[in-house]
Design an enzyme around this catalytic site. Structure first.
Site, PDB file in Angstrom:
ATOM      1  N   ILE A  18     -11.824   3.079  -4.817  1.00  0.00           N
ATOM      2  CA  ILE A  18     -11.636   4.261  -5.606  1.00  0.00           C
ATOM      3  C   ILE A  18      -9.925   4.024  -5.744  1.00  0.00           C
ATOM      4  O   ILE A  18      -9.281   5.114  -5.279  1.00  0.00           O
ATOM      5  CB  ILE A  18     -12.148   5.509  -5.293  1.00  0.00           C
ATOM      6  CG1 ILE A  18     -13.648   5.408  -4.999  1.00  0.00           C
ATOM      7  CG2 ILE A  18     -11.694   6.474  -6.307  1.00  0.00           C
ATOM      8  CD1 ILE A  18     -14.117   6.538  -4.296  1.00  0.00           C
ATOM      9  N   PRO A  19      -9.226   3.162  -6.205  1.00  0.00           N
ATOM     10  CA  PRO A  19      -7.712   3.127  -6.483  1.00  0.00           C
ATOM     11  C   PRO A  19      -7.461   4.353  -7.319  1.00  0.00           C
ATOM     12  O   PRO A  19      -8.072   4.450  -8.174  1.00  0.00           O
ATOM     13  CB  PRO A  19      -7.498   1.862  -7.028  1.00  0.00           C
ATOM     14  CG  PRO A  19      -8.658   1.337  -7.884  1.00  0.00           C
ATOM     15  CD  PRO A  19      -9.778   1.855  -6.691  1.00  0.00           C
ATOM     16  N   HIS A  20      -6.405   5.018  -6.959  1.00  0.00           N
ATOM     17  CA  HIS A  20      -5.966   6.281  -7.715  1.00  0.00           C
ATOM     18  C   HIS A  20      -4.701   6.426  -7.661  1.00  0.00           C
ATOM     19  O   HIS A  20      -4.128   6.155  -6.470  1.00  0.00           O
ATOM     20  CB  HIS A  20      -6.846   7.240  -7.415  1.00  0.00           C
ATOM     21  CG  HIS A  20      -6.770   8.007  -5.833  1.00  0.00           C
ATOM     22  ND1 HIS A  20      -7.539   7.247  -4.956  1.00  0.00           N
ATOM     23  CD2 HIS A  20      -6.017   8.650  -5.095  1.00  0.00           C
ATOM     24  CE1 HIS A  20      -7.375   7.668  -3.885  1.00  0.00           C
ATOM     25  NE2 HIS A  20      -6.578   8.319  -3.899  1.00  0.00           N
ATOM     26  N   ALA A  21      -3.817   7.029  -8.812  1.00  0.00           N
ATOM     27  CA  ALA A  21      -2.535   7.623  -8.635  1.00  0.00           C
ATOM     28  C   ALA A  21      -2.295   8.763  -9.459  1.00  0.00           C
ATOM     29  O   ALA A  21      -3.167   8.851 -10.565  1.00  0.00           O
ATOM     30  CB  ALA A  21      -1.803   6.284  -9.090  1.00  0.00           C
TER      31      ALA A  21
END
Lengths: 87, 154
Positions: free
Chosen positions: B65-68
């Site tokens: 779950i890459p998130h920014a």
């Protein structure tokens, strides 16, 4: 089983990064470690389980440790929580 | 914020071409940029990498779950990507990752982030749901599975 209660001061709640740090620490121990919030109790050894709680700012949650060295486990978890300004 | 407000069929990649963690991030981010969900590709990719550096968002069970949260995000978005064989994403359980949920949110929205991740995580803990995502054979099915996350009881 020992239990300690904490409340969140971080504006972002118990977000993904500290959740994964906690998971890493908890996984180092053989002890059973659980985190509970809003009536839901999950293992502290799975980051996705911890994230699923979505613990927000000002919320109270508890950690339970079942081990002879519970004191040591609590101390290392609390260090992570404090260093990351979560509690 | 509802998941269905963050995603649509255009934001789904059934078969990622990427072969490495960096390429997965590039492929998903490029789609966000192409669809004008983010204003600046390189800066957004940097924000994603900065977050991965702190600790991998490969949360295990074949999921990442890459998130920014970034000022370069114009519209809060979820882009879903699936990789048939799996990618080494530095997952916490050491397994390959097949299901990728990239979450992009504007800088000012902190609670959205936490609650969106919580909703998503609750559903992803369910093995049947993960298997359905792996088995779905078109974008429409994937979208309705992902939108079903909104129906999850709190």
């Amino acid at each position: 089983m020992q239990k300690r209660v904490y409340s969140i001061v971080s504006n972002e709640g118990l977000h993904a990064r500290p959740a994964s740090l906690l998971t890493k620490i908890a996984s180092r121990y053989e002890a059973d470690v659980f985190i509970e919030y809003d009536g839901k109790n999950v293992t502290l050894k799975s980051v996705i389980a911890v994230m699923s709680l979505g613990i927000p700012k000002d919320a109270e949650f508890s950690i339970e440790v079942d081990a002879d060295n519970a004191e040591e486990v609590f101390e290392s978890l609390e260090t992570v929580l404090k260093d990351n300004h979560i509690i | 914020m509802k998941i269905e407000d963050l995603i649509n069929e255009d934001l789904i990649l059934e078969d990622l071409k990427a072969k490495t963690k960096d390429e997965v991030i590039d492929e998903l981010s490029a789609l966000l940029h192409k669809l004008s969900r983010i204003t600046h590709l390189d800066h957004f990719v940097e924000a994603i990498h900065a977050r991965e550096k702190e600790s991998s968002t490969g949360v295990g069970f074949g999921i990442a779950i890459p998130h920014a949260k970034s000022k370069h995000v114009k519209t809060p978005s979820l882009v879903f990507g699936r990789h048939r064989d799996g990618i080494d994403y530095d997952a916490m359980d050491g397994e390959l990752s097949q299901l990728f949920f990239m979450i992009a949110v504007p800088e000012e929205s902190s609670n959205l982030h936490l609650q969106t991740l919580a909703q998503l995580s609750r559903k992803l803990m369910d093995e049947r749901f993960r298997d359905q995502l792996k088995a779905a054979d078109n974008k429409g099915k994937l979208l309705s599975l992902i939108e079903s996350i909104d129906k999850e009881e709190k």
